[in-house]
Design a protein around this motif. Structure first.
Motif, short mmCIF file in Angstrom:
data_model
loop_
_atom_site.label_atom_id
_atom_site.label_comp_id
_atom_site.label_asym_id
_atom_site.label_seq_id
_atom_site.Cartn_x
_atom_site.Cartn_y
_atom_site.Cartn_z
N TYR A 120 -0.59 7.30 -13.30
CA TYR A 120 -0.88 7.08 -11.88
C TYR A 120 -1.83 5.90 -11.71
N PHE A 121 -1.95 5.42 -10.46
CA PHE A 121 -2.99 4.47 -10.09
C PHE A 121 -3.49 4.85 -8.71
N GLY B 82 -1.67 14.72 -3.36
CA GLY B 82 -2.68 15.69 -3.75
C GLY B 82 -3.96 15.01 -4.14
N PRO B 83 -4.95 15.77 -4.57
CA PRO B 83 -6.26 15.19 -4.88
C PRO B 83 -6.24 14.38 -6.16
N MET B 84 -7.25 13.55 -6.31
CA MET B 84 -7.43 12.86 -7.58
C MET B 84 -7.59 13.89 -8.68
N GLN C 112 -5.78 9.40 -3.14
CA GLN C 112 -4.77 10.23 -3.78
C GLN C 112 -4.11 9.42 -4.88
N PRO C 113 -3.78 10.05 -6.00
CA PRO C 113 -3.09 9.31 -7.06
C PRO C 113 -1.68 8.92 -6.62
N LEU D 57 0.85 -1.18 0.00
CA LEU D 57 0.00 0.00 0.00
C LEU D 57 0.89 1.24 0.00
N PRO D 58 0.90 2.00 -1.11
CA PRO D 58 1.83 3.13 -1.22
C PRO D 58 1.51 4.33 -0.34
N ARG D 59 0.23 4.57 -0.06
CA ARG D 59 -0.13 5.77 0.70
C ARG D 59 -1.04 5.39 1.87
#
Length: 354
Positions: A85-86, A285-287, A59-60, A51-53
């Protein structure tokens, strides 16, 4: 019992690792496992989750993808190639578990970002990758189910990463030694700022005569127990960094995983799926659909990234060896009656002591 890692055996890997020498040295990156083992059922498989974030705000995750050899699968990469991005986690499992893991990841993402999916026209496109574990596991029994993907995600941790026969790496073979999950990291300084680049691999590739470790022909010096003769596996490499990078730079970073596995001796065999993904936790940041018309992101000058590329190569090289060092003897299921041997620590120490 805590098993040693490659550096504990005296292998002089170059570069400066982070405190855990793992992908979780990248701030915010968590890893979880669901490991499924039942010898009576010929079950040895599982799911690895990255899980990156952290957090429940979508978030992207900026990313780039590269396939050295396409005999394998990593879902979501068409969108990554287009959008850069994903969203959400990365899962790694066995070849026949991709669909189940994808379903589990989708369920988890919809629940984890509940407001986003309930109140917007949101869609999930998880990244799910695989390698073949049919020598040590009855892969056709379809042991991996959606709940196992969810369990791996719920087991995520920001601490040390278990290696070898863990999660999706449970049934994997590397250079005809028991392989599986491996990880490593490097610290570098660019433009006066410190950054981390790290790798997690699911190593299931190579044949014994190819194996080279830090220039030593280890496969030729330890030929005992080899039983393939031809390439039968694959490797998934996930590279993570906190360096702010463009989509172009992340694709270039993903390509360096090929050089990292090449240091171990593989030429990228025809039957191997050698598939790589690099992501950055920089630029939160936001999507994009919620961002203003004009957006600004920081990115490192691509002309200055050679040290980052080298760190990626070194991390991948060491992660593959860590996967083998963590191995243990395991009986085969196809064919039955053989044993996939662990890499002999004593002999490896002797090779590097001489």
């Amino acid at each position: 019992m805590t098993r040693p890692r490659a550096r504990d055996l005296g292998l002089p890997f170059p570069g400066t690792p982070g405190p855990l020498n793992a992908i979780t040295d990248v701030p915010g990156v968590a890893v979880g496992f669901c490991t499924l083992t039942d010898p009576a059922k010929k079950m040895r498989t599982g799911v690895t989750a990255i899980l990156p974030r952290p957090g429940t705000e979508p978030q992207p995750v900026w990313a780039g993808h590269y396939a050295l050899n396409g005999n394998g699968e990593m879902t979501g990469t068409h969108w990554i190639n287009d959008a850069g991005y994903f969203l959400g986690p990365i899962l790694i499992t066995n070849t026949h578990g991709v669909g189940a893991a994808h379903t589990g990841a989708t369920r988890w993402v919809v629940g984890h970002y509940a407001d986003y999916f309930a109140n917007h026209h949101a869609w999930a496109m998880p990244v799910v990758a695989e390698t073949y574990d049919g020598v040590l596991n009855d892969i056709n029994a379809l042991f991996v189910q959606p709940e196992h993907a969810i369990a791996a995600l719920e087991a995520r941790s920001f601490g040390p990463v278990a290696e070898g026969s863990t999660g999706g790496g449970n049934g994997m073979i590397t250079y005809e030694f028991k392989g599986g999950t491996g990880t490593s990291s490097r610290r570098i300084t660019l433009g006066g700022q410190d950054y981390t680049v790290a790798a997690l691999v699911q190593a299931n590739h190579g044949i014994r005569p190819w194996l080279t470790i830090l220039g030593k022909p280890v496969g030729e010096l330890i030929p005992d127990g080899a039983f393939y003769g031809t390439e039968m596996g694959s490797i998934i490499v996930i590279l993570a960094t906190d360096a702010p990078l463009s989509g172009l730079a992340l694709r270039q970073l993903a390509k360096r995983a090929a050089l990292g596995i090449g240091r171990g001796g593989t030429p990228g065999g025809n039957n191997s799926g050698d598939i790589f993904l690099a992501f950055s936790t920089g630029n939160p940041g936001p999507m994009p659909q919620f961002a203003p018309p004009l957006t600004a992101r920081q990115e490192l000058n691509i002309e200055l990234l050679d040290d980052l590329y080298l760190a990626a190569v070194q991390s991948v090289e060491e992660a593959v060896v860590n996967a083998m060092v963590a191995g243990e003897d395991v009986p085969t299921v196809k064919p039955e009656g053989r044993t996939c041997r662990a890499l002999d620590h004593t002999r490896l120490r002797e090779i590097f002591a001489g």
